[in-house]
Write an enzyme that holds these catalytic residues in place. Structure first.
Site, PDB file in Angstrom:
ATOM      1  N   TYR A   1      19.243   2.641  13.549  1.00  0.00           N
ATOM      2  CA  TYR A   1      17.879   3.157  13.450  1.00  0.00           C
ATOM      3  C   TYR A   1      17.825   4.590  13.963  1.00  0.00           C
ATOM      4  O   TYR A   1      17.254   5.479  13.309  1.00  0.00           O
ATOM      5  CB  TYR A   1      16.905   2.288  14.246  1.00  0.00           C
ATOM      6  CG  TYR A   1      15.483   2.811  14.189  1.00  0.00           C
ATOM      7  CD1 TYR A   1      14.725   2.640  13.030  1.00  0.00           C
ATOM      8  CD2 TYR A   1      14.910   3.491  15.252  1.00  0.00           C
ATOM      9  CE1 TYR A   1      13.425   3.149  12.939  1.00  0.00           C
ATOM     10  CE2 TYR A   1      13.617   3.991  15.177  1.00  0.00           C
ATOM     11  CZ  TYR A   1      12.880   3.816  14.019  1.00  0.00           C
ATOM     12  OH  TYR A   1      11.603   4.318  13.944  1.00  0.00           O
TER      13      TYR A   1
ATOM     14  N   GLY B   1       0.726   4.308   8.322  1.00  0.00           N
ATOM     15  CA  GLY B   1       0.469   4.674   6.930  1.00  0.00           C
ATOM     16  C   GLY B   1      -0.910   4.269   6.458  1.00  0.00           C
ATOM     17  O   GLY B   1      -1.603   5.035   5.779  1.00  0.00           O
TER      18      GLY B   1
ATOM     19  N   ALA C   1       1.996   2.800   2.977  1.00  0.00           N
ATOM     20  CA  ALA C   1       0.577   2.986   3.325  1.00  0.00           C
ATOM     21  C   ALA C   1      -0.184   1.678   3.471  1.00  0.00           C
ATOM     22  O   ALA C   1      -1.397   1.696   3.648  1.00  0.00           O
ATOM     23  CB  ALA C   1      -0.103   3.853   2.257  1.00  0.00           C
ATOM     24  N   ASN C   2       0.512   0.550   3.404  1.00  0.00           N
ATOM     25  CA  ASN C   2      -0.184  -0.740   3.448  1.00  0.00           C
ATOM     26  C   ASN C   2      -0.381  -1.265   4.865  1.00  0.00           C
ATOM     27  O   ASN C   2      -1.099  -2.258   5.066  1.00  0.00           O
ATOM     28  CB  ASN C   2       0.577  -1.779   2.625  1.00  0.00           C
ATOM     29  CG  ASN C   2       1.998  -1.963   3.098  1.00  0.00           C
ATOM     30  OD1 ASN C   2       2.760  -0.985   3.132  1.00  0.00           O
ATOM     31  ND2 ASN C   2       2.373  -3.177   3.461  1.00  0.00           N
ATOM     32  N   SER C   3       0.251  -0.636   5.875  1.00  0.00           N
ATOM     33  CA  SER C   3       0.097  -1.133   7.246  1.00  0.00           C
ATOM     34  C   SER C   3       0.376  -0.022   8.241  1.00  0.00           C
ATOM     35  O   SER C   3       0.882   1.052   7.885  1.00  0.00           O
ATOM     36  CB  SER C   3       1.046  -2.316   7.509  1.00  0.00           C
ATOM     37  OG  SER C   3       2.399  -1.892   7.424  1.00  0.00           O
ATOM     38  N   GLY C   4       0.052  -0.284   9.501  1.00  0.00           N
ATOM     39  CA  GLY C   4       0.392   0.620  10.583  1.00  0.00           C
ATOM     40  C   GLY C   4      -0.129   2.035  10.424  1.00  0.00           C
ATOM     41  O   GLY C   4      -1.254   2.271   9.992  1.00  0.00           O
TER      42      GLY C   4
ATOM     43  N   SER D   1      11.304   9.753  14.777  1.00  0.00           N
ATOM     44  CA  SER D   1      11.061   8.969  15.998  1.00  0.00           C
ATOM     45  C   SER D   1      11.799   9.618  17.150  1.00  0.00           C
ATOM     46  O   SER D   1      12.873  10.212  16.973  1.00  0.00           O
ATOM     47  CB  SER D   1      11.564   7.532  15.815  1.00  0.00           C
ATOM     48  OG  SER D   1      11.671   6.855  17.061  1.00  0.00           O
TER      49      SER D   1
END
Length: 302
Positions: free
Chosen positions: A183, A33, A28-31, A158
């Site tokens: 991935y 999230g 949750a710290n970037s993008g 994805s």
């Protein structure tokens, strides 16, 4: 324009919709999230930011608190490193001791096409973080989710799952490593996990759904090498063709709080609408086989 209108509608949900609800968001710290945590905060949820980097998480928390303004929800930061099953277990132990309920679990964190590295337990990093870490996390929080029913689990996959397959003969990529394939394999694993978990959760009041957010401007592609001269063009193209993190957050937000998907489980969504998957992502036999192998890999098997 239909999907765009539905996304705008989401941002106007009543704060009462999530008031008093506890939501865990990994990464949750970037993008996506971070954008998702910010929107949930505006809807007055109690948001647990489950992040590997405490400093980055604190900066993100300050940012979303400032944007949300006063009289909104609550933000709590907890350390979670999905590349360490010990960290996952510690996180879940802390949550079950401190939280009386968890209404929504959003498995958002991910790593994309990194160089060959291994998790603390020796798993290929993309499989370990994107699939196995979240697999264990979800299992260890199931009792609390069931006790909090009706509750929801949201899994971020994805569209690149289309280019993967589950290589059961070399799941950990010991013999050959292709970062793009690994991935895609991990994102296909997310969908098969969602499929099998939905069956196992029938009648519990807990639903699980997956989503494909599309191409979003995030730090997920930080391991991709772009020639120096091409970077300005790539940046301009991303502004035109890629979704913003806030736009990318609309479908997970929809699955986390919309009344429209109450009771819906085992599906995949894109742009806030159900998405038809390729047969390999709805293969019941492969889903069961992957489930059993994953349980053994994370130490849950009898």
């Amino acid at each position: 324009m239909k999907n765009k209108k539905k996304a705008v509608k989401l941002l106007r949900y009543s704060g009462e919709n999530m008031r008093g609800k506890t939501v865990i968001v990994t990464g949750a710290n970037s993008g996506i999230g971070k954008a998702l945590a910010g929107e949930l905060l505006k809807l007055r949820a109690r948001v647990i930011m489950a992040c590997r980097d405490p400093r980055s998480a604190e900066e993100a928390a300050q940012d979303i608190r400032k944007q949300a303004g006063p009289e909104n929800g609550e933000v709590v930061i907890k350390h979670l490193d999905l590349a360490s099953l010990r960290s996952v277990r510690n996180f879940c132990e802390e949550v079950t001791q401190e939280e009386s309920q968890v209404d929504v679990l959003i498995n958002n964190a991910g790593i994309y096409q990194c160089p060959y590295t291994k998790t603390d337990e020796g798993f290929e990093m993309q499989l370990g973080v994107n699939h196995l870490g979240h697999f264990l996390l979800t299992h260890l929080l199931l009792d609390l989710l069931k006790a909090s029913a009706p509750s929801r689990i949201v899994v971020v996959s994805s569209k690149l799952y289309k280019y993967g397959r589950i290589n059961f003969d070399d799941l950990n990529s010991e013999n050959n490593y292709n970062k793009a394939f690994c991935y895609s394999q991990s994102k296909l694993a997310n969908l098969l996990f969602t499929l099998e978990l939905a069956h196992r959760l029938e009648g519990t009041g807990v639903t699980v759904n997956a989503l494909t957010p599309g191409i979003v401007r995030t730090r997920l592609g930080r391991h991709i090498q772009i020639p120096l001269l091409a970077k300005p063009l790539f940046y301009l193209a991303s502004l035109v063709f890629f979704k913003s993190p806030l736009e990318g957050a609309q479908t997970p937000l929809y699955l986390a709080c919309s009344p429209e998907v109450e009771g819906v489980s085992g599906k995949c969504f894109a742009n806030c609408e159900e998405e038809e998957l390729l047969p390999k992502a709805t293969d019941e036999e492969a889903a069961k086989k992957l489930w059993d192998i994953s349980r053994r890999m994370v130490g849950l098997a009898d």
